[in-house]
Design a protein around this motif. Sequence first.
Motif, PDB file in Angstrom:
ATOM      1  N   ARG C  10     -56.087  37.917  61.871  1.00 45.91           N
ATOM      2  CA  ARG C  10     -57.112  36.855  62.213  1.00 45.91           C
ATOM      3  C   ARG C  10     -56.107  35.663  62.588  1.00 45.91           C
ATOM      4  O   ARG C  10     -56.271  34.774  61.537  1.00 45.91           O
ATOM      5  N   LEU C  31     -59.626  41.356  70.061  1.00 46.61           N
ATOM      6  CA  LEU C  31     -61.283  41.431  69.571  1.00 46.61           C
ATOM      7  C   LEU C  31     -61.940  39.960  69.767  1.00 46.61           C
ATOM      8  O   LEU C  31     -61.433  39.181  69.167  1.00 46.61           O
ATOM      9  N   ASP C  53     -58.123  39.683  65.990  1.00 45.49           N
ATOM     10  CA  ASP C  53     -59.554  38.907  66.005  1.00 45.49           C
ATOM     11  C   ASP C  53     -59.204  37.552  66.426  1.00 45.49           C
ATOM     12  O   ASP C  53     -58.695  36.723  65.742  1.00 45.49           O
ATOM     13  N   ASN C  55     -61.378  35.334  67.200  1.00 47.03           N
ATOM     14  CA  ASN C  55     -62.461  34.468  67.008  1.00 47.03           C
ATOM     15  C   ASN C  55     -62.582  33.308  66.368  1.00 47.03           C
ATOM     16  O   ASN C  55     -63.340  32.176  66.410  1.00 47.03           O
TER      17      ASN C  55
END
Lengths: 798, 162, 275
Positions: C10, C31, C53, C55
């Motif tokens: 992340r 992602l 990820d 995000n």
Amino acid sequence: MSAATDQEVGRSRVRPRARRLVAGRGRYTDDIAAPRAVHVAFYRSPHPHARIKALELSAARAIPGVVLVASGADIARHCKPFAGVHRLFIGMKAADQLPVAVDRACWQGEPVVVVAAETRAIAEDALDLIEVDWEPLEGFGTPEGALAGPAIHEQLGDNIGFDGITTTGDVATAIAGAAVVVEDTFRFGRHTGVCLEARSILAVYDPQEQSLVVHESHQCPAQQQAIFADLMGLPEHRVRVICPDVGGAFGIKQQLYGDELATCIVAKMTGRPALFVADRVESFASDIHAREHVVKARMAFAHDGSILALTLDDLFAVGAYSQYPRSSIGEASHVARLTGAPYRIPAYQARVRMVYQNKPPVGHYRAVGHPIACAVGESLIDQGARALGLDPIAVRRLNQIRDGSGPHASHGAAVLEGLTLDACLDRLLAGFDVTDFRREQAAARQRGSLLGLGIASFVELAGTGAPYYGESGAPVTAQEACLVRLEPSGHVRCQASATDQGQGTDTAIGQAVADAVGVAFDDVEVVSGDSAACPPGGGAWASRGASAGVEAAVRAGRALRAEILRLAGLILQRKPEQMYVRRGVIRDAVTGAELITIREVAVIGHYRQHLLPPGTQPDLSLVRSYVPQNQAFLTTNGIQLATVSIDPGLGEVRLLRHRVAHDSGTVINPQLLDEQIRGGVVQGLGAALFEEIRYGEDGTLGTGTLMDYLVPLATEIPDIEVVHVTTADPSTTLGAKGAGEAGTAGAAAAVLNAVNDALAPLGARVSALPLTPERVLAAIAAASSVPAEALSRQKAGT
Amino acid sequence: MSSEAEILVRLTVNGAVVARHVPVRRSLADFLRHDLGLTGTHVGCEHGVCGACTIRLDGEIVRSCLLLAAQADGAAVETVEGLTESGEIAALQQAFLARNALQCGFCTPGMLVTAADLLRTTTTPTREEIRGAISANYCRCTGYHAIVDAIETAATSRTGDR
Amino acid sequence: MKPARFNYHRPGNLPDALALLAEHGGAARVLAGGQSLMPLMAMRLTRPEELIDINRIDELKGITADDTAVTIGALTRYTEILRSEVIAAAVPLLAEAIRHVAHHAIRNRGTIGGSLALADPSAETPAVCLALAARVIARSAAGEREIPIDSFFHGLMATELAEDEILVGVRIPKRAASARHAFLEFARRRGDFAQAGVILAPGHTGVPENRAVVFGVGATAWRSSALEGAMGRNIADDVYAALRLEVAAAVEDETADYKARIVTTLAERAMARLA
């Protein structure tokens, strides 16, 4: 307070269980925690038909967290095989099944290896490492292919599981003398129930007690208890099956599934609780399917529209095995029994052939066979009316069996009693102006828009009685039972064999028992779905809750009331017949004066028996049963109307209005009744427009997810209008008939007729469901290229 | 095969702070159901189609089967249990009960979360708007009519309160 | 239906994400909104060893505009695009199309970058970007490049993006205030992927050429020369004959006839809308 106003039957009571469900406090099988449970997953055959030459399981076994990897042969050591034969159907053939395939897989999705692990994710990791040396065999997916192909099960000789003919009258002579004969071939796609809660089972085995306790998302706990005990060789009284909250069932959760039996065996093999929750992809591949029929049918008419004859040939493909325990023949046998059933048809011949193919088993999905029979019969009526230039509604009125004409031995060899087709048609049309619609339709045609109106009448066989499964040899009972007990507090608890997956059967039983005993609805609690806590009985199938399930409860409730009055009489030194019970109070029959409360009787009956006369034995827990002993089916009927518009450029069918008139007998809870009908209609609308599990010709699955298998969404469905005729069934105390299947029975046929009505000016017609844009466009294109031929086809036989 | 990778997630669920070590591949739906025991959030398809697992994440409705628990680290999650406890969806729940807008009840938590979201943004939605909003949520039992009625009733009763 | 094992990353900024991607290459998947990737992983149709990820990377979010174009960060979610006044004024076609994307709960997570990178032939966003002559901005550890949308889609769910690149945004030329467009799609149910769609974006001062896009038909969204040639003229029957040939070339299976019929209908209606 008058008797009319405090009666529970007839009121729209809120379902007590729903209060939990709206708060997110449901208890579905996967919500039930079991310490140390292993999670079960299945390696399923990727081939429609293939021999298993070798299994390599060692890599899967080596994964940390994997508890068990078992082959079909490993599992088979713990159970007997089973075969779905129904002995009422002479000559029926079905192959033995095992929970997990041994040597050969006969459908894509058939379990081949079982894995149990600490989590479902780890179990799926193990599935990835299983290697199977397959020898693919020729697979047969279509009904016609299976009919012609070599036997999937050599021992059966061929793929025809049943071939039977029903005949009434002289078909050849009737057809020879007809003014018009219409003929069509109808194709119906495979469906499945798509229960939002997938099949789920949690099995706990105790080796010391030799006991098996199963939580299962299922409709029939008593049946499952008997089956697990029998097949696993366990004492039946040590097997308990609990069906907690069930997230939709619709017939899909009515049979034995190999993977579910295997889960019980895993619990026995590992000594740990075993949980299997099907995921959505394996649900499509392994749930019971339904409705794969090819029906070739003809209907002959006189000039005035009288039906002279009907013939049909139903080729019904049921997958590789007949479902156990009820067998797969049900749909086809209902097609033979019910096609054209609302009408007097003097000459009839129906041939049904049940064929095996390399697909998953077909079984009983909501309204077994009815939608097929209805679509075929009602479409032919419309075609006949069109060919004769008659109004299709008038042709129905002319031919339908008159209300009040007494028991009718139908051409399909069913005894139909108490039909109310005239009344239903009147009720249906009382809220719909056909003339007005025809005017609107004509105006729309001027603008190049297509509108259509379709009607579909149906006879419904519900509440299956003892004669049908009594002869089958299967552990399936048509009997329902209810234990009603007066608690010391004066509350009433019912333990019912009938089960509830959201229909509201528990609530209907509660309302009926409240009236039968003489207490308030809130003072009655209903427990169901537990084979140990409840007496044996059928569970939920064939719309039997409101008829058989409620009848058993009413009988038990009345018996309890009699016992309460007997004890009250002994306490008060009065005759029971001088008193009555209402809302928990025992009153003087003449003056209505309060004499004693049920609570006071309960306290004496449970705690203070010394106050009763010597020799008195209170009996405040009473069980009563009810079985429709001599009646194979409870008959009812209804009619549906649909209007549609078609976008001729896209082939899209939009549903405009949908209206149902149905005779559900005595209405126990109006709101629950309406919602049963509405929900059933929408499943039928799914069949009409959207739903189909597609397979390749060799049986390869093409519809694996909810992205591919379309079910109706809120935007595609109109409000559903429901009206009732209420003719009490004389065979039970209350006279409710059941309504779970009526909606599904006629919805698709009404839409099919509406679509063909809309397409008629183009000379186009469709006779395959679902009515996809692709099919509608192809029909329009075919008609516009050869309009003359298309028109003349409608008049075939003239 | 690599060993099962885990991660520590800290988040607020229905107003309470929780922290758990979870496998990185665990979905938020499975985390809520099985790690936290909040089984009101249902899993109907695990591929984002049926809507049964709809929850609120930082105030917006999402499919909890399409998120990893790891992704919710630091977020605020609300489930049907929390919305019930706070009373936020009481009018909807009452309307669903009175209208029998649920049968098996499996879709109901997701349906209520979606309906509550609609009513936050649209004071008096038309039936068509209601159908549009709940078309994200599959119901196999009711045929939707009763659900549309119930949401309409809840919207009306709510505006009546104002 | 649980994903295979993976390692989860992340990164908090783009350089870290690009470094991870450079390190893991084809073993990694990025992602974003996850509304398509998560189902593919759950069904184990894709099994990345490393999941990156993105995000938490704020620089990938948001909508900015200059005189000629709107730039939308890859992580901008559909809901945000629908709420954007900039988009409503400068690229209304995009907002119109996104209303057809699935449902609100999905649009709350789904991102424009994820949709472009996935390149589903039935998806609205790639088709709209093709119709609007967008430019895809891709970055790797080595630097940034802009890819004209006409060369971005390579085939079924295949794009020009290299293994070490992250799609960081998309630049869409502003539509002239006077520019009209037509967007029509046919889906079986509300929110479903399109059976077919047609977009007409007549030329204007920002993008002088006529652009016509067909989607849901074949391996990628594609420009229809037949329709582009006919836009703004009197339409002859042979336009639709030519369009049907284009459909036949794009669709190789038994649905070709059906697709040709519905594309023709949508194209006729789209043309009528612009007439």
